[in-house]
Design a protein around this motif. Structure first.
Motif, PDB file in Angstrom:
ATOM      1  N   GLU A  99     -21.941 -48.791 -15.564  1.00 44.46           N
ATOM      2  CA  GLU A  99     -20.968 -49.743 -15.035  1.00 44.46           C
ATOM      3  C   GLU A  99     -19.663 -49.617 -15.804  1.00 44.46           C
ATOM      4  OE1 GLU A  99     -22.442 -53.763 -14.547  1.00 44.46           O
ATOM      5  OE2 GLU A  99     -24.415 -52.945 -14.035  1.00 44.46           O
ATOM      6  N   LEU A 100     -18.628 -50.100 -15.160  1.00 45.02           N
ATOM      7  CA  LEU A 100     -17.296 -50.002 -15.745  1.00 45.02           C
ATOM      8  C   LEU A 100     -17.250 -50.740 -17.086  1.00 45.02           C
ATOM      9  CD1 LEU A 100     -15.101 -48.453 -14.260  1.00 45.02           C
ATOM     10  CD2 LEU A 100     -14.013 -50.662 -13.706  1.00 45.02           C
ATOM     11  N   GLY A 101     -16.719 -50.107 -18.103  1.00 44.19           N
ATOM     12  CA  GLY A 101     -16.515 -50.793 -19.381  1.00 44.19           C
ATOM     13  C   GLY A 101     -17.733 -50.826 -20.273  1.00 44.19           C
ATOM     14  N   ALA A 102     -18.853 -50.288 -19.806  1.00 40.54           N
ATOM     15  CA  ALA A 102     -20.049 -50.285 -20.649  1.00 40.54           C
ATOM     16  C   ALA A 102     -19.880 -49.236 -21.742  1.00 40.54           C
ATOM     17  CB  ALA A 102     -21.286 -49.975 -19.816  1.00 40.54           C
ATOM     18  N   PRO A 103     -20.425 -49.521 -22.937  1.00 43.50           N
ATOM     19  CA  PRO A 103     -20.333 -48.533 -24.020  1.00 43.50           C
ATOM     20  C   PRO A 103     -21.047 -47.244 -23.629  1.00 43.50           C
ATOM     21  CG  PRO A 103     -21.523 -50.532 -24.726  1.00 43.50           C
ATOM     22  CD  PRO A 103     -21.173 -50.716 -23.306  1.00 43.50           C
ATOM     23  N   PRO A 104     -20.650 -46.119 -24.213  1.00 36.13           N
ATOM     24  CA  PRO A 104     -21.197 -44.821 -23.803  1.00 36.13           C
ATOM     25  C   PRO A 104     -22.711 -44.714 -23.995  1.00 36.13           C
ATOM     26  CG  PRO A 104     -19.867 -44.619 -25.816  1.00 36.13           C
ATOM     27  CD  PRO A 104     -19.624 -45.975 -25.271  1.00 36.13           C
ATOM     28  N   GLU A 105     -23.251 -45.409 -25.019  1.00 38.72           N
ATOM     29  CA  GLU A 105     -24.683 -45.267 -25.268  1.00 38.72           C
ATOM     30  C   GLU A 105     -25.515 -46.198 -24.379  1.00 38.72           C
ATOM     31  OE1 GLU A 105     -22.446 -46.266 -27.428  1.00 38.72           O
ATOM     32  OE2 GLU A 105     -23.080 -48.048 -28.531  1.00 38.72           O
ATOM     33  N   ALA A 106     -24.849 -47.016 -23.555  1.00 40.09           N
ATOM     34  CA  ALA A 106     -25.560 -48.020 -22.752  1.00 40.09           C
ATOM     35  C   ALA A 106     -26.584 -47.384 -21.812  1.00 40.09           C
ATOM     36  CB  ALA A 106     -24.561 -48.845 -21.945  1.00 40.09           C
ATOM     37  N   THR A 107     -27.616 -48.181 -21.502  1.00 37.23           N
ATOM     38  CA  THR A 107     -28.635 -47.705 -20.572  1.00 37.23           C
ATOM     39  C   THR A 107     -28.744 -48.685 -19.414  1.00 37.23           C
ATOM     40  OG1 THR A 107     -30.900 -46.918 -20.390  1.00 37.23           O
ATOM     41  CG2 THR A 107     -30.558 -48.918 -21.686  1.00 37.23           C
ATOM     42  N   ARG A 108     -29.709 -48.476 -18.523  1.00 40.75           N
ATOM     43  CA  ARG A 108     -29.911 -49.420 -17.422  1.00 40.75           C
ATOM     44  C   ARG A 108     -31.345 -49.907 -17.385  1.00 40.75           C
ATOM     45  NH1 ARG A 108     -27.090 -47.124 -12.054  1.00 40.75           N
ATOM     46  NH2 ARG A 108     -28.243 -48.853 -11.085  1.00 40.75           N
ATOM     47  N   ILE A 109     -31.482 -51.130 -16.854  1.00 40.83           N
ATOM     48  CA  ILE A 109     -32.815 -51.715 -16.736  1.00 40.83           C
ATOM     49  C   ILE A 109     -33.153 -51.815 -15.266  1.00 40.83           C
ATOM     50  CG2 ILE A 109     -34.185 -53.793 -17.164  1.00 40.83           C
ATOM     51  CD1 ILE A 109     -31.875 -54.248 -19.419  1.00 40.83           C
ATOM     52  N   SER A 110     -34.278 -51.260 -14.894  1.00 41.84           N
ATOM     53  CA  SER A 110     -34.665 -51.250 -13.496  1.00 41.84           C
ATOM     54  C   SER A 110     -35.934 -52.076 -13.307  1.00 41.84           C
ATOM     55  CB  SER A 110     -34.929 -49.803 -13.081  1.00 41.84           C
ATOM     56  OG  SER A 110     -34.565 -49.627 -11.757  1.00 41.84           O
ATOM     57  N   LEU A 111     -35.863 -53.036 -12.389  1.00 43.13           N
ATOM     58  CA  LEU A 111     -37.051 -53.849 -12.098  1.00 43.13           C
ATOM     59  C   LEU A 111     -37.742 -53.302 -10.854  1.00 43.13           C
ATOM     60  CD1 LEU A 111     -38.780 -56.475 -12.526  1.00 43.13           C
ATOM     61  CD2 LEU A 111     -37.189 -57.584 -10.943  1.00 43.13           C
ATOM     62  N   LEU A 112     -39.031 -53.084 -10.935  1.00 37.35           N
ATOM     63  CA  LEU A 112     -39.761 -52.594  -9.769  1.00 37.35           C
ATOM     64  C   LEU A 112     -40.982 -53.461  -9.547  1.00 37.35           C
ATOM     65  CD1 LEU A 112     -39.746 -50.129  -7.733  1.00 37.35           C
ATOM     66  CD2 LEU A 112     -41.565 -49.209  -9.160  1.00 37.35           C
ATOM     67  N   THR A 113     -40.996 -54.199  -8.447  1.00 34.05           N
ATOM     68  CA  THR A 113     -42.171 -55.017  -8.151  1.00 34.05           C
ATOM     69  C   THR A 113     -42.608 -54.760  -6.718  1.00 34.05           C
ATOM     70  OG1 THR A 113     -40.870 -56.898  -7.371  1.00 34.05           O
ATOM     71  CG2 THR A 113     -41.437 -56.870  -9.705  1.00 34.05           C
ATOM     72  N   GLY A 114     -43.828 -55.152  -6.431  1.00 34.09           N
ATOM     73  CA  GLY A 114     -44.389 -54.888  -5.124  1.00 34.09           C
ATOM     74  C   GLY A 114     -43.688 -55.637  -4.004  1.00 34.09           C
ATOM     75  N   SER A 115     -43.055 -56.742  -4.349  1.00 27.93           N
ATOM     76  CA  SER A 115     -42.495 -57.578  -3.289  1.00 27.93           C
ATOM     77  C   SER A 115     -41.028 -57.280  -3.011  1.00 27.93           C
ATOM     78  CB  SER A 115     -42.659 -59.045  -3.693  1.00 27.93           C
ATOM     79  OG  SER A 115     -42.036 -59.250  -4.931  1.00 27.93           O
ATOM     80  N   MET A 116     -40.525 -56.214  -3.593  1.00 27.15           N
ATOM     81  CA  MET A 116     -39.110 -55.907  -3.350  1.00 27.15           C
ATOM     82  C   MET A 116     -38.902 -55.369  -1.936  1.00 27.15           C
ATOM     83  SD  MET A 116     -38.328 -54.154  -6.999  1.00 27.15           S
ATOM     84  CE  MET A 116     -36.714 -53.516  -6.720  1.00 27.15           C
ATOM     85  N   THR A 117     -37.715 -55.519  -1.427  1.00 26.99           N
ATOM     86  CA  THR A 117     -37.414 -54.943  -0.113  1.00 26.99           C
ATOM     87  C   THR A 117     -37.436 -53.426  -0.232  1.00 26.99           C
ATOM     88  OG1 THR A 117     -35.056 -54.813  -0.560  1.00 26.99           O
ATOM     89  CG2 THR A 117     -35.857 -56.859   0.458  1.00 26.99           C
ATOM     90  N   ALA A 118     -37.640 -52.782   0.886  1.00 24.06           N
ATOM     91  CA  ALA A 118     -37.772 -51.329   0.877  1.00 24.06           C
ATOM     92  C   ALA A 118     -36.554 -50.656   0.243  1.00 24.06           C
ATOM     93  CB  ALA A 118     -37.977 -50.816   2.297  1.00 24.06           C
ATOM     94  N   SER A 119     -35.380 -51.185   0.533  1.00 24.26           N
ATOM     95  CA  SER A 119     -34.206 -50.492   0.019  1.00 24.26           C
ATOM     96  C   SER A 119     -34.029 -50.726  -1.482  1.00 24.26           C
ATOM     97  CB  SER A 119     -32.948 -50.917   0.787  1.00 24.26           C
ATOM     98  OG  SER A 119     -32.696 -52.289   0.568  1.00 24.26           O
ATOM     99  N   ALA A 120     -34.331 -51.962  -1.921  1.00 21.89           N
ATOM    100  CA  ALA A 120     -34.242 -52.246  -3.358  1.00 21.89           C
ATOM    101  C   ALA A 120     -35.236 -51.389  -4.113  1.00 21.89           C
ATOM    102  CB  ALA A 120     -34.496 -53.723  -3.626  1.00 21.89           C
ATOM    103  N   ARG A 121     -36.411 -51.252  -3.525  1.00 22.66           N
ATOM    104  CA  ARG A 121     -37.455 -50.465  -4.152  1.00 22.66           C
ATOM    105  C   ARG A 121     -37.030 -49.007  -4.259  1.00 22.66           C
ATOM    106  NH1 ARG A 121     -42.903 -50.311  -5.289  1.00 22.66           N
ATOM    107  NH2 ARG A 121     -43.801 -48.282  -4.838  1.00 22.66           N
ATOM    108  N   LYS A 122     -36.437 -48.532  -3.176  1.00 23.61           N
ATOM    109  CA  LYS A 122     -36.008 -47.133  -3.149  1.00 23.61           C
ATOM    110  C   LYS A 122     -34.979 -46.869  -4.239  1.00 23.61           C
ATOM    111  CE  LYS A 122     -34.376 -43.650   0.056  1.00 23.61           C
ATOM    112  NZ  LYS A 122     -33.586 -43.516   1.278  1.00 23.61           N
TER     113      LYS A 122
END
Ligand code: ADP
Ligand code: MG
Length: 756
Positions: free
Chosen positions: A364-387
């Motif tokens: 994301e804009l302005g995030a420090p270079p070493e930053a990472t991302r957190i991804s949530l994956l659950t069974g009840s997510m919509t197909a597109s969110a899951r994808k």
């Protein structure tokens, strides 16, 4: 005689040693006993003691005694069933056997033993053992046990009978339908007579160091103890065998796990972890630091970590785990955080994002270079969110993936999985850990960190989680406010309950929030709620059932209590309900609103038991508290008092004062030490529940060993097993050990240890 059967050893099939052929089938089919070893490991359930050999003239009423005498008279007396003066109802035949030693006489009475007059004949010598009673002014043995002596001829045999009979300790075996004591006794007798010296697979040095008796003596004495000292020595040895068997399996497993290669993830000076540490708003407790160092070391070696992190609720395990994850990410790998429910997974993702701040906004804009991302994956997510989640995980953009076990299912690919953190999950066994293997790069297992807030008694930890190294966070971060727990006896003091609702108002008035926990979701007679099923075995209040307050009243339900409160004492507050039968999106939304302070009072089941972290919640009211296990109550109350305001926990119960239920609740009231409660909890439940189910009479892993009282034996065995595996990984020097492990803990035990 013995020669006829050749060398009889533990492996010899019972059918070859002359056990009554009619009994072989029952032994095999009913209790799976096929070999001499199987039979000898079918230990007595308890022992009865016979009285000492006493002369007929010296008998005392009320004492146990064994006498040796000749039968002088046998009379059968059938009781007329119309007689009103019959002795006891149901008695149809009394056989009176008079015995004498030449000077004194004594009568023995047998009831309804139709065959007895056919075996006990006048002139026969026998031993009789029982309690001396007085009947119509005469001394009598009532239904004594007896053993026939042969008289003159075979004196040697008589002495044997004498020795084993008089003052003897009589083994009583566990029975199942179709088996009888004489059947087992008879088989044991045959086997012990023919059995050659048993080789001891445990090295002599170990036996000596532990002051342990040899296997040959132990297996004989457990069935034919001549003194209680001998019996104790045998029991101790056989307990040790069980403990050693389990620990050998576990030590080998640890050894095997260590032999896999893993990509080392050493700490780096200027990565994500360093940036996180620099921004940490508090100082780590000494425990967090020490465990952190240990984990950092584990992660930097070339073998996978397999560690259990134990720590009281609120001891700050999550920070420790997060720091481990960041270290792994710094090496270009990914970390997975598994939660037991979707609600918790969502909450973890939320709180990780909060704690990491910009460091978790990679890309994301302005995030420090070493930053990472957190991804949530659950069974009840919509197909597109899951994808999208699947993509960020597969591409490696997400350094941290959060989810339930579904994350380990097929179809989820990781770019570079390095670490799996399992939160608050009691059933994440070896099998599940094995499933992770294929998820690592090149099919190698990732590092694994299992966290649990349920304080596990050490013996259980060493058994159930025995293939993991263990770390414990024993102190809470400073500034944590104490939780005060009070039992509210709603039956005896209804006014206290009114006061409790008043207290809820006061907390809310101060801007705080309140949990109300019920044992059930809805009032549906005869139907189990899904929450019941979701309950971890560990916490299931199975021990409470025995003295449930009132069998007629079903447990209070979330829906019932919420309605009552909303229409009554808490009508003016913002109430919501939460339970496992709600759709995940609704659960998440409710949790989010509670966390945001939009709800004052959350009426829920134990879904909030694990991990839910709302610092502003300061009070918990647990309804029908006696229906929960001790550890579970402890776990639950840990949800309050997580902020700076003191926490209050009220245990509402209708169990009467002085009942076992009330004593259990008093224990929770009296201590905040989770380990103490865990030990109490273990004492109160059957051990079968700890080590999986074990049916009466069938071979199960633990027959002698008690995880409650044999802690020293478990610890010694663990230590010895590690030494043995270290010194001789393939057991080349001690070939009998593995065979013993297998025969002692059986398939069931092995399977249990595998499933965890
Ligand atoms: P648990 O062991 O129950 O998972 P958490 O990791 O959720 O505990 O920690 C409970 C709370 O304590 C969190 O809000 C966390 O930020 C805070 N915390 C953790 N470590 C410390 C510390 N060393 N000092 C102060 N607060 C801490
Ligand atoms: Mg936690």
């Amino acid at each position: 005689m013995a020669e006829r059967y050749g060398d009889v050893g533990l492996d010899s099939p019972l059918r070859d040693v002359g056990v009554n052929p009619k009994h072989l089938k029952a032994l095999d089919e009913k209790i799976g006993v096929r070999t001499v070893g199987d039979l000898l490991r079918y230990y007595p359930r308890k022992y009865n003691e016979r009285g000492k050999l006493t002369e007929l003239g010296k008998l005392q009423v009320g004492e146990k005694a064994t006498v040796w005498a000749r039968i002088t008279d046998v009379k059968e007396n059938q009781i007329n069933r119309f007689s009103h003066r019959g002795p006891k109802s149901g008695v149809k035949l009394i056989t009176k056997v008079v015995i004498s030693d030449g000077r004194h006489r004594l009568s023995c009475a047998f009831f309804n033993q139709w065959h007895i007059a056919k075996v006990l004949k006048v002139g026969m010598e026998a031993m009789f053992a029982g309690t001396v009673k007085e009947f119509r002014g005469e001394m009598q043995l009532s239904s004594p046990q007896w053993a026939k002596l042969s008289g003159e001829g075979e004196a040697e045999e008589d002495i044997e009978i004498l020795e084993s009979f008089a003052g003897g300790i009589i083994p009583i075996y566990p029975l199942v339908e179709g088996l009888s004591q004489p059947m087992i006794q008879g088989a044991i007798k045959v086997v012990l007579k023919l059995l050659g010296e048993i080789d001891d697979p445990v090295p002599t040095e170990i036996l000596a160091a532990q002051g342990m008796t040899d296997l040959d003596s132990a297996l004989r004495d457990i069935h034919r103890p001549r003194s209680s000292k001998e019996l104790q020595a045998a029991q101790r040895r056989l307990k040790y065998d069980e403990a050693l068997a389990i620990q050998l399996v576990l030590a080998r497993r640890r050894e095997q796990a260590r032999s896999f290669p893993a990509e080392p993830c050493p700490r780096v000076p200027d990565g994500l972890l360093a940036a996180f540490d620099a921004a940490l708003p508090f100082t780590l407790t000494p425990g967090q630091q020490a465990v952190g160092e240990q984990i950092a070391l584990d992660l930097s070696t070339i073998h996978p970590m397999n560690r259990l992190l134990q720590g009281e609720v609120g001891s700050g395990k999550t920070v420790v785990a997060l720091r481990a994850m960041l270290q792994v990410i710094d090496s270009g790998r990914q970390a997975v955080l598994l939660a037991p429910t979707e609600v918790l997974a969502a909450q973890h993702a939320r709180s990780l994002r909060t704690v990491l701040g910009p460091l978790g906004e990679g890309g994301e804009l302005g995030a420090p270079p070493e930053a990472t991302r957190i991804s949530l994956l659950t069974g009840s997510m919509t197909a597109s969110a899951r994808k999208e989640a699947l993509l960020t995980i597969a591409s490696g953009q997400a350094g941290i993936a959060v989810g339930t076990h579904a994350l380990l299912s097929d179809g989820v690919f990781f770019a570079e999985l390095g670490l799996v953190v399992v939160d608050e999950q009691h059933r994440f066994g070896v099998e599940q850990r094995d499933a992770l293997r294929s998820k690592g790069p090149d099919g190698n297992p990732p590092h694994v960190l299992v966290m649990t807030a349920t304080p596990i008694p050490r013996t259980v930890a060493m058994t159930v989680y025995g293939d993991l190294e263990t770390s414990t966070l024993s102190e809470l971060p400073k500034g944590r406010s104490p939780i005060s727990t009070t039992v509210v006896p709603a039956g005896e003091k209804p006014a206290w309950l009114d006061r409790a609702w008043q207290r809820v108002h006061e907390e809310v008035g101060k801007g705080h929030q309140v949990y109300i926990v019920c044992p059930k979701i809805a009032d549906e007679p005869g139907k189990r709620s899904s929450e019941d099923d979701a309950d971890s075995e560990w916490d299931a209040p199975d021990d409470g059932g025995a003295d449930s307050v009132d069998e007629k009243r079903p447990p209070l339900s979330v829906e019932h209590v919420a309605t009552l409160l909303a229409e009554g004492p808490l009508a003016d507050l913002r109430l919501a309900t939460l339970h496992g039968r709600m759709v995940p999106a609704d659960k998440d939304e409710t949790m989010r609103r509670f966390a945001a302070g939009e709800i004052d009072v959350l009426v829920s089941t134990t879904v909030i038991e694990v991990g839910v972290d709302v610092a502003n919640a300061t009070m918990m009211v647990i309804m029908d508290a006696e229906r929960f296990g001790l550890s579970q109550l402890h776990q639950l109350r840990g949800r309050v008092g997580r902020g700076s305001a003191p926490g209050i926990c009220l245990l509402v119960t209708e169990a009467p004062g002085g009942s076992p239920s009330r004593m259990r609740l008093a224990a929770v009231e009296a201590t905040t030490d989770g380990f103490e409660l865990a030990d109490r909890d273990l004492e109160l439940r059957k051990e079968g529940n700890v080590l999986g189910t074990s049916q009466a009479g069938t071979a199960s892993a633990l027959r002698q060993l008690s995880l409650t009282t044999d802690r020293d034996i478990v610890e010694a065995a663990r230590h010895d097993a590690q030494d043995l595996v270290d010194s001789d990984p393939g057991f080349g020097k001690f070939p009998g050990l593995l065979a013993m492990a297998e025969s002692v803990i059986g398939d069931e035990g092995q399977e249990f240890l595998t499933k965890g």
